[in-house]
Design a protein around this motif. Sequence first.
Motif, PDB file in Angstrom:
ATOM      1  N   THR A  84       0.814  -1.211   0.000  1.00  0.00           N
ATOM      2  CA  THR A  84       0.000   0.000   0.000  1.00  0.00           C
ATOM      3  C   THR A  84       0.850   1.264   0.000  1.00  0.00           C
ATOM      4  O   THR A  84       0.545   2.221  -0.704  1.00  0.00           O
ATOM      5  CB  THR A  84      -0.938   0.016   1.231  1.00  0.00           C
ATOM      6  OG1 THR A  84      -1.701  -1.199   1.234  1.00  0.00           O
ATOM      7  CG2 THR A  84      -1.882   1.197   1.193  1.00  0.00           C
ATOM      8  N   TYR A  85       1.908   1.271   0.815  1.00  0.00           N
ATOM      9  CA  TYR A  85       2.778   2.448   0.972  1.00  0.00           C
ATOM     10  C   TYR A  85       4.223   2.067   0.638  1.00  0.00           C
ATOM     11  O   TYR A  85       5.036   1.851   1.527  1.00  0.00           O
ATOM     12  CB  TYR A  85       2.708   2.989   2.399  1.00  0.00           C
ATOM     13  CG  TYR A  85       1.312   3.330   2.839  1.00  0.00           C
ATOM     14  CD1 TYR A  85       0.710   4.522   2.426  1.00  0.00           C
ATOM     15  CD2 TYR A  85       0.580   2.462   3.641  1.00  0.00           C
ATOM     16  CE1 TYR A  85      -0.582   4.822   2.805  1.00  0.00           C
ATOM     17  CE2 TYR A  85      -0.706   2.765   4.028  1.00  0.00           C
ATOM     18  CZ  TYR A  85      -1.284   3.940   3.605  1.00  0.00           C
ATOM     19  OH  TYR A  85      -2.569   4.248   3.982  1.00  0.00           O
ATOM     20  N   PRO A  86       4.554   1.978  -0.642  1.00  0.00           N
ATOM     21  CA  PRO A  86       5.905   1.534  -1.004  1.00  0.00           C
ATOM     22  C   PRO A  86       7.004   2.559  -0.709  1.00  0.00           C
ATOM     23  O   PRO A  86       8.172   2.192  -0.612  1.00  0.00           O
ATOM     24  CB  PRO A  86       5.804   1.257  -2.497  1.00  0.00           C
ATOM     25  CG  PRO A  86       4.674   2.104  -2.965  1.00  0.00           C
ATOM     26  CD  PRO A  86       3.710   2.192  -1.817  1.00  0.00           C
ATOM     27  N   SER A 119       0.919   5.331  -3.186  1.00  0.00           N
ATOM     28  CA  SER A 119       0.740   6.008  -1.905  1.00  0.00           C
ATOM     29  C   SER A 119       2.063   6.133  -1.159  1.00  0.00           C
ATOM     30  O   SER A 119       2.956   5.300  -1.315  1.00  0.00           O
ATOM     31  CB  SER A 119      -0.284   5.257  -1.058  1.00  0.00           C
ATOM     32  OG  SER A 119      -1.553   5.308  -1.685  1.00  0.00           O
ATOM     33  N   ILE A 120       2.160   7.179  -0.364  1.00  0.00           N
ATOM     34  CA  ILE A 120       3.395   7.548   0.327  1.00  0.00           C
ATOM     35  C   ILE A 120       3.085   7.797   1.796  1.00  0.00           C
ATOM     36  O   ILE A 120       2.009   8.284   2.131  1.00  0.00           O
ATOM     37  CB  ILE A 120       3.957   8.866  -0.261  1.00  0.00           C
ATOM     38  CG1 ILE A 120       4.159   8.768  -1.762  1.00  0.00           C
ATOM     39  CG2 ILE A 120       5.247   9.281   0.435  1.00  0.00           C
ATOM     40  CD1 ILE A 120       4.407  10.121  -2.430  1.00  0.00           C
ATOM     41  N   PHE A 121       4.055   7.506   2.650  1.00  0.00           N
ATOM     42  CA  PHE A 121       3.929   7.942   4.039  1.00  0.00           C
ATOM     43  C   PHE A 121       5.100   8.842   4.383  1.00  0.00           C
ATOM     44  O   PHE A 121       6.105   8.890   3.682  1.00  0.00           O
ATOM     45  CB  PHE A 121       3.801   6.758   5.011  1.00  0.00           C
ATOM     46  CG  PHE A 121       5.063   5.995   5.305  1.00  0.00           C
ATOM     47  CD1 PHE A 121       5.827   6.282   6.437  1.00  0.00           C
ATOM     48  CD2 PHE A 121       5.470   4.946   4.481  1.00  0.00           C
ATOM     49  CE1 PHE A 121       6.971   5.550   6.731  1.00  0.00           C
ATOM     50  CE2 PHE A 121       6.609   4.212   4.770  1.00  0.00           C
ATOM     51  CZ  PHE A 121       7.367   4.518   5.900  1.00  0.00           C
ATOM     52  N   ALA A 122       4.919   9.601   5.447  1.00  0.00           N
ATOM     53  CA  ALA A 122       5.971  10.483   5.946  1.00  0.00           C
ATOM     54  C   ALA A 122       5.893  10.481   7.466  1.00  0.00           C
ATOM     55  O   ALA A 122       4.815  10.284   8.038  1.00  0.00           O
ATOM     56  CB  ALA A 122       5.787  11.899   5.425  1.00  0.00           C
ATOM     57  N   THR A 123       7.026  10.673   8.114  1.00  0.00           N
ATOM     58  CA  THR A 123       7.054  10.840   9.564  1.00  0.00           C
ATOM     59  C   THR A 123       7.594  12.233   9.849  1.00  0.00           C
ATOM     60  O   THR A 123       8.569  12.667   9.230  1.00  0.00           O
ATOM     61  CB  THR A 123       7.932   9.775  10.254  1.00  0.00           C
ATOM     62  OG1 THR A 123       9.266   9.856   9.746  1.00  0.00           O
ATOM     63  CG2 THR A 123       7.383   8.379  10.029  1.00  0.00           C
TER      64      THR A 123
END
Length: 163
Positions: A84-86, A119-123
């Motif tokens: 989902t979030y590569p 899709s992307i995630f960030a912290t």
Amino acid sequence: MAVNCFAGEPKEFSDREVHQLMELIELGDEVDTIVLQQNVNNAKALVFAREESRLLAVATLKRPKATYRKSVSEKSDFDLDAETYPFELGYVFVKEEARGKGVSHQLVAAAIERSNERSIFATVRSDNAGMQRVLKRAGFSVVGTAYAGRKPNDAIQVLVREF
């Protein structure tokens, strides 16, 4: 300020350019140098913002390691599965002289463009309101629970951008 933003795979940049990117990231004092080198070499994209020949800002679109992804998922209580979030948007750093001028928005947009509509995630540190605003304007949403960062009193928040 006429800023040019460009992105590409690590192999598309000279050793000097990669070194400059890592020097800027290290100024942010948010990552271990060894981990940084590995993540930069394995990145989907490196993003540079320049005004003429002056490097103003950098970012990366990382391919997070499974152990890191699992750790963030567990600490935030949000599943960041690789399918989902590569990618993870990270290491966004803007020199002080260029802050408040929209450069981070350009960096984030260039990184998103390189995600190939995945899709992307960030912290982001919870106290970094500026970066959280930039990410939210780029379509990211806060998910999960904030968790303790590597420095005392740091809290880290996960944000995701869905396609």
